[in-house]
Design a protein around this motif. Structure first.
Motif, PDB file in Angstrom:
ATOM      1  N   SER A  14       0.843  -1.192   0.000  1.00  0.00           N
ATOM      2  CA  SER A  14       0.000   0.000   0.000  1.00  0.00           C
ATOM      3  C   SER A  14       0.878   1.242   0.000  1.00  0.00           C
ATOM      4  O   SER A  14       2.079   1.176   0.289  1.00  0.00           O
ATOM      5  N   PHE A  15       0.282   2.382  -0.303  1.00  0.00           N
ATOM      6  CA  PHE A  15       1.010   3.648  -0.313  1.00  0.00           C
ATOM      7  C   PHE A  15       1.676   3.902   1.040  1.00  0.00           C
ATOM      8  O   PHE A  15       2.864   4.224   1.115  1.00  0.00           O
ATOM      9  N   GLU A  16       0.916   3.722   2.118  1.00  0.00           N
ATOM     10  CA  GLU A  16       1.445   4.001   3.451  1.00  0.00           C
ATOM     11  C   GLU A  16       2.540   3.016   3.841  1.00  0.00           C
ATOM     12  O   GLU A  16       3.565   3.415   4.413  1.00  0.00           O
ATOM     13  N   GLU A  17       2.340   1.735   3.556  1.00  0.00           N
ATOM     14  CA  GLU A  17       3.366   0.740   3.893  1.00  0.00           C
ATOM     15  C   GLU A  17       4.632   0.983   3.090  1.00  0.00           C
ATOM     16  O   GLU A  17       5.745   0.857   3.612  1.00  0.00           O
ATOM     17  N   MET A  18       4.477   1.341   1.822  1.00  0.00           N
ATOM     18  CA  MET A  18       5.643   1.646   0.989  1.00  0.00           C
ATOM     19  C   MET A  18       6.410   2.834   1.563  1.00  0.00           C
ATOM     20  O   MET A  18       7.655   2.813   1.642  1.00  0.00           O
ATOM     21  N   LEU A  19       5.697   3.885   1.966  1.00  0.00           N
ATOM     22  CA  LEU A  19       6.363   5.052   2.529  1.00  0.00           C
ATOM     23  C   LEU A  19       7.096   4.702   3.820  1.00  0.00           C
ATOM     24  O   LEU A  19       8.230   5.154   4.047  1.00  0.00           O
ATOM     25  N   GLU A  60       1.158  15.194   2.568  1.00  0.00           N
ATOM     26  CA  GLU A  60       1.377  15.127   4.019  1.00  0.00           C
ATOM     27  C   GLU A  60       1.921  13.765   4.438  1.00  0.00           C
ATOM     28  O   GLU A  60       2.796  13.685   5.311  1.00  0.00           O
ATOM     29  N   GLU A  61       1.405  12.704   3.831  1.00  0.00           N
ATOM     30  CA  GLU A  61       1.881  11.360   4.161  1.00  0.00           C
ATOM     31  C   GLU A  61       3.358  11.197   3.797  1.00  0.00           C
ATOM     32  O   GLU A  61       4.120  10.537   4.504  1.00  0.00           O
ATOM     33  N   ILE A  62       3.764  11.786   2.690  1.00  0.00           N
ATOM     34  CA  ILE A  62       5.171  11.727   2.281  1.00  0.00           C
ATOM     35  C   ILE A  62       6.040  12.536   3.233  1.00  0.00           C
ATOM     36  O   ILE A  62       7.051  12.038   3.764  1.00  0.00           O
ATOM     37  N   GLU A  63       5.616  13.746   3.504  1.00  0.00           N
ATOM     38  CA  GLU A  63       6.450  14.675   4.268  1.00  0.00           C
ATOM     39  C   GLU A  63       6.574  14.296   5.740  1.00  0.00           C
ATOM     40  O   GLU A  63       7.623  14.512   6.346  1.00  0.00           O
ATOM     41  N   LYS A  64       5.529  13.718   6.318  1.00  0.00           N
ATOM     42  CA  LYS A  64       5.598  13.397   7.744  1.00  0.00           C
ATOM     43  C   LYS A  64       6.557  12.238   8.029  1.00  0.00           C
ATOM     44  O   LYS A  64       6.917  12.017   9.186  1.00  0.00           O
ATOM     45  N   ARG A  65       6.983  11.560   6.983  1.00  0.00           N
ATOM     46  CA  ARG A  65       7.982  10.505   7.141  1.00  0.00           C
ATOM     47  C   ARG A  65       9.389  11.001   6.809  1.00  0.00           C
ATOM     48  O   ARG A  65      10.335  10.212   6.706  1.00  0.00           O
ATOM     49  N   GLY A  66       9.513  12.301   6.615  1.00  0.00           N
ATOM     50  CA  GLY A  66      10.821  12.878   6.321  1.00  0.00           C
ATOM     51  C   GLY A  66      11.266  12.693   4.895  1.00  0.00           C
ATOM     52  O   GLY A  66      12.440  12.889   4.574  1.00  0.00           O
ATOM     53  N   LEU A  67      10.330  12.342   4.017  1.00  0.00           N
ATOM     54  CA  LEU A  67      10.637  12.151   2.600  1.00  0.00           C
ATOM     55  C   LEU A  67      10.171  13.361   1.791  1.00  0.00           C
ATOM     56  O   LEU A  67       9.363  14.167   2.250  1.00  0.00           O
ATOM     57  N   THR A  68      10.659  13.470   0.572  1.00  0.00           N
ATOM     58  CA  THR A  68      10.172  14.460  -0.373  1.00  0.00           C
ATOM     59  C   THR A  68       9.774  13.758  -1.666  1.00  0.00           C
ATOM     60  O   THR A  68      10.220  12.640  -1.944  1.00  0.00           O
TER      61      THR A  68
END
Length: 315
Positions: A14-19, A60-68
């Motif tokens: 899933s998107f979240e698990e991948m992130l 937001e899901e990307i950024e809150k994990r410290g990713l861009t």
């Protein structure tokens, strides 16, 4: 350089698990495929275009994990002279529109491949100058279809705030090496650069390190970290032009493999050292297509090579 991840490599998540996985592994950024030859497992392109809340949540899901989000990818064959080409062009245009809404300035795609005449209904990749008809076909493709298409595409991209389009040096495309990239760039301008993927140059007999020096940092807009191995005893008898599908890896003369399984860590150190030497500071996006191991295993093995080879301080 920025350690990026092509998320299709974990398309089953899933998107979240991948992130979560990308962040845990230590990636800096991600490359998201929007469709065409990708099934776009981590994005609903139409919903993202129509729904501001979906876009905000996505970022937001990307950024809150410290990713861009480094780039959007819409690789396909938008120049195919059939319905598939029309559908692929729609995805290209939607990807440009989404890039504007997300403030993404950088797109990865492929150059496309037209048919060989106005009446063709399938693409035609010319790889020889003989018999003479091949040169006539190639000139028609470039002058009547390819350059006019990209002149228009560049202007459309500019209208959406896009600054760079990185074309992957893939086979079955009119841009497949530095020489063809430079020819197109000279015709349509500096928005066009290369997404250099060593894996493709390997099987075509090129040297990616020499290619990097020829292109220079000003023409390299993205890097796909992918390896290829020429298979002993098979290559010598049949050569590199192998039409067997990639799931027949035990019978092919070459295969895409995890980093370090085709070329040593030492080779990758030199590759990235030369990239740094010429001034490249952009994304290096890991793309795992080794079918001899699970995707996550291949990503971890490839990542070990990247972290050792990149001129960055990774623990």
């Amino acid at each position: 350089m920025n350690l990026c991840f092509n998320t299709d490599s974990l398309g089953y998540m899933s998107f979240e698990e991948m992130l979560d996985t990308a962040a845990e592994l230590g990636f800096d950024s991600i490359e998201i495929a929007c469709g065409n030859w990708s099934k776009a497992p981590h994005i609903d392109l139409d919903n993202m275009l129509e729904n501001k809340t979906a876009r905000n949540t996505f970022m937001e899901e990307i950024e809150k994990r410290g990713l861009t989000l480094a780039t959007l990818n819409c690789s396909g064959n938008q120049l195919a002279p059939n319905e598939e080409g029309k559908e692929h062009q729609k995805v290209v245009e939607k990807t440009f529109q989404l890039a504007e809404k997300l403030n993404i300035k950088h797109i990865v795609m492929m150059s496309g491949l037209p048919g060989g005449s106005p009446t063709d209904v399938t693409p035609n990749w010319i790889t020889s100058s003989w018999p003479p008809i091949t040169t006539k076909i190639l000139n028609w493709q470039w002058n009547e279809v390819f350059i006019p298409y990209w002149q228009t595409a560049v202007e459309r991209a500019k209208s959406h705030g896009i600054e760079k389009i990185a074309l992957e040096n893939h086979g079955y495309q009119l841009v497949y090496n530095p020489g063809t990239l430079i020819r197109l760039r000279d015709a349509v301008g500096p928005m066009i650069g290369m997404n250099i993927d060593p894996g493709h140059l390997f099987w075509m007999g090129g040297d990616p390190i020499v290619a990097v020096r020829k292109l220079g940092a000003e023409r390299i807009y993205h890097v796909h970290a992918k390896d290829a191995r020429m298979e002993r005893s098979l290559l010598e008898s049949d050569g590199v032009l192998d039409t067997k599908t990639i799931d027949q890896f035990s019978q092919r003369t070459w295969n895409y493999v995890a980093l370090g399984h085709g070329h040593s860590v030492q080779w990758w150190k030199e590759f990235f050292s030369v990239l740094s030497m010429i001034g490249y500071t952009g994304s290096v996006s890991l793309e795992m297509e080794d079918l001899t191991m699970s995707p996550l295993t291949g990503i971890k093995k490839s990542l070990n090579v990247l972290k050792e080879a990149l001129p960055n301080d990774y623990e």
